[in-house]
Write a protein that holds these residues in place. Structure first.
Motif, PDB file in Angstrom:
ATOM      1  N   SER A  42       0.849  -1.190   0.000  1.00  0.00           N
ATOM      2  CA  SER A  42       0.000   0.000   0.000  1.00  0.00           C
ATOM      3  C   SER A  42       0.886   1.242   0.000  1.00  0.00           C
ATOM      4  O   SER A  42       2.106   1.150   0.083  1.00  0.00           O
ATOM      5  CB  SER A  42      -0.928   0.005   1.219  1.00  0.00           C
ATOM      6  N   ASN A  43       0.257   2.413  -0.087  1.00  0.00           N
ATOM      7  CA  ASN A  43       0.968   3.691  -0.013  1.00  0.00           C
ATOM      8  C   ASN A  43       2.085   3.796  -1.048  1.00  0.00           C
ATOM      9  O   ASN A  43       3.215   4.197  -0.730  1.00  0.00           O
ATOM     10  CB  ASN A  43       1.543   3.916   1.396  1.00  0.00           C
ATOM     11  N   ARG A  62       4.343  -4.447   9.423  1.00  0.00           N
ATOM     12  CA  ARG A  62       4.214  -3.512   8.303  1.00  0.00           C
ATOM     13  C   ARG A  62       5.406  -2.550   8.317  1.00  0.00           C
ATOM     14  O   ARG A  62       5.628  -1.807   9.285  1.00  0.00           O
ATOM     15  CB  ARG A  62       2.907  -2.737   8.411  1.00  0.00           C
ATOM     16  N   LEU A  87       4.045   0.915  10.525  1.00  0.00           N
ATOM     17  CA  LEU A  87       2.824   1.517   9.979  1.00  0.00           C
ATOM     18  C   LEU A  87       3.098   2.885   9.349  1.00  0.00           C
ATOM     19  O   LEU A  87       2.482   3.901   9.715  1.00  0.00           O
ATOM     20  CB  LEU A  87       1.751   1.647  11.062  1.00  0.00           C
ATOM     21  N   MET A  89       2.987   6.118   7.040  1.00  0.00           N
ATOM     22  CA  MET A  89       1.890   6.812   6.373  1.00  0.00           C
ATOM     23  C   MET A  89       2.393   8.134   5.802  1.00  0.00           C
ATOM     24  O   MET A  89       3.464   8.614   6.161  1.00  0.00           O
ATOM     25  CB  MET A  89       0.740   7.079   7.355  1.00  0.00           C
ATOM     26  N   SER A  90       1.592   8.704   4.915  1.00  0.00           N
ATOM     27  CA  SER A  90       1.824  10.062   4.389  1.00  0.00           C
ATOM     28  C   SER A  90       3.205  10.217   3.764  1.00  0.00           C
ATOM     29  O   SER A  90       3.930  11.179   4.051  1.00  0.00           O
ATOM     30  CB  SER A  90       1.630  11.113   5.495  1.00  0.00           C
ATOM     31  N   TYR A 100       7.803  11.131   6.138  1.00  0.00           N
ATOM     32  CA  TYR A 100       6.623  10.303   6.406  1.00  0.00           C
ATOM     33  C   TYR A 100       6.414  10.196   7.910  1.00  0.00           C
ATOM     34  O   TYR A 100       7.285  10.545   8.708  1.00  0.00           O
ATOM     35  CB  TYR A 100       6.778   8.914   5.781  1.00  0.00           C
ATOM     36  N   THR A 101       5.238   9.729   8.297  1.00  0.00           N
ATOM     37  CA  THR A 101       4.977   9.492   9.704  1.00  0.00           C
ATOM     38  C   THR A 101       5.073   7.996   9.968  1.00  0.00           C
ATOM     39  O   THR A 101       4.771   7.179   9.094  1.00  0.00           O
ATOM     40  CB  THR A 101       3.596  10.010  10.137  1.00  0.00           C
ATOM     41  N   SER A 102       5.514   7.639  11.175  1.00  0.00           N
ATOM     42  CA  SER A 102       5.724   6.242  11.502  1.00  0.00           C
ATOM     43  C   SER A 102       5.697   6.084  13.021  1.00  0.00           C
ATOM     44  O   SER A 102       5.754   7.072  13.762  1.00  0.00           O
ATOM     45  CB  SER A 102       7.062   5.761  10.925  1.00  0.00           C
ATOM     46  N   ARG A 109       3.101   7.915  17.132  1.00  0.00           N
ATOM     47  CA  ARG A 109       3.309   8.316  15.734  1.00  0.00           C
ATOM     48  C   ARG A 109       4.114   9.602  15.704  1.00  0.00           C
ATOM     49  O   ARG A 109       3.729  10.608  16.294  1.00  0.00           O
ATOM     50  CB  ARG A 109       1.968   8.478  15.006  1.00  0.00           C
ATOM     51  N   THR A 135       0.027  14.673  10.794  1.00  0.00           N
ATOM     52  CA  THR A 135      -0.800  14.246   9.665  1.00  0.00           C
ATOM     53  C   THR A 135      -0.740  15.308   8.568  1.00  0.00           C
ATOM     54  O   THR A 135      -0.191  16.390   8.761  1.00  0.00           O
ATOM     55  CB  THR A 135      -2.273  14.040  10.068  1.00  0.00           C
TER      56      THR A 135
END
Length: 217
Positions: A42-43, A62, A87, A89-90, A100-102, A109, A135
């Motif tokens: 994903s992403n 992940r 995990l 994201m972004s 990115y965030t993690s 996060r 975010t």
């Protein structure tokens, strides 16, 4: 090359990563990040000729991976934690780095930057205490804008300057301890546009990165 994820016939839940070459009209499955179960990629982000994506490693965590066709195998980006899923994201490119965030080792996060030239992750500290939960990462010029909790727990709009490596809070709409209701961050020319709601009224704002001035559109 077009990258996408798709299931394999006869392999239940077996979402894997694929590439499509329009010049030859062929699909090719990329090497797996784990063999017997779904990778569930994903992403997806194609950045400077390298595909970055989130996938499942052999331990069922992940993680962030990168795939360069010249290398031919997925490589896991250095972890932000070792005892569970990152995990990510972004995924947001800025100049030659990936922001990115993690999830960090404490289970929170946080904001990270990955430098592919030296293959390192660096944590960007937004404030010194409490939950940050960044975010809505948005790149503009040499800046990364994002929403995050401040030290009082209120959600505010922040700016990270890549050149000075500093985080600042942009002018606030509802004071220090009350969250600003901000959505739809959009970069255009030298300005960041966004919608903020206060007292039930929504306005479109423009923040100019040259003058550091905020105006109502």
């Amino acid at each position: 090359i077009l990258y996408f994820n798709a299931s394999i016939t006869g392999f239940p839940g077996g979402a894997k990563m694929w590439s499509y070459n329009p010049s030859t009209n062929t699909n090719v499955q990329l090497p797996e990040t784990r063999a017997t179960l779904a990778d569930a990629p994903s992403n997806l982000l194609n950045f400077n000729g390298t595909l970055y994506y989130v996938s499942t490693n052999p331990a069922s965590f992940r993680k962030l991976y990168k795939y360069n066709p010249s290398v031919g195998t997925p490589v896991q980006v250095p972890e932000t934690r070792t005892d569970g899923s990152d995990l990510p994201m972004s995924l947001t490119p800025l100049n030659n780095k990936l922001y990115y965030t993690s999830i960090d080792p404490a289970g929170l996060r946080r904001l990270f930057v990955y430098n592919p030239d030296i293959n390192t992750n660096t944590l960007i500290t937004i404030h010194s205490s409490g939950v940050e939960n960044p975010t809505s990462l948005t790149a503009l010029g040499n800046n990364l804008f994002f929403l995050a909790n401040n030290s009082s727990g209120a959600i505010k709009l922040h700016r990270y300057n890549e050149q000075t490596q500093t985080v600042t809070t942009l002018p606030q709409h509802n004071g220090t301890t009350t969250s600003d209701s901000i959505t739809d961050l959009t970069a255009l020319d030298n300005s960041l546009y966004y919608i903020s709601t206060a007292a039930g009224v929504s306005n479109l704002y423009r923040y100019n990165i040259i003058t550091s001035q905020r105006t109502v559109v």
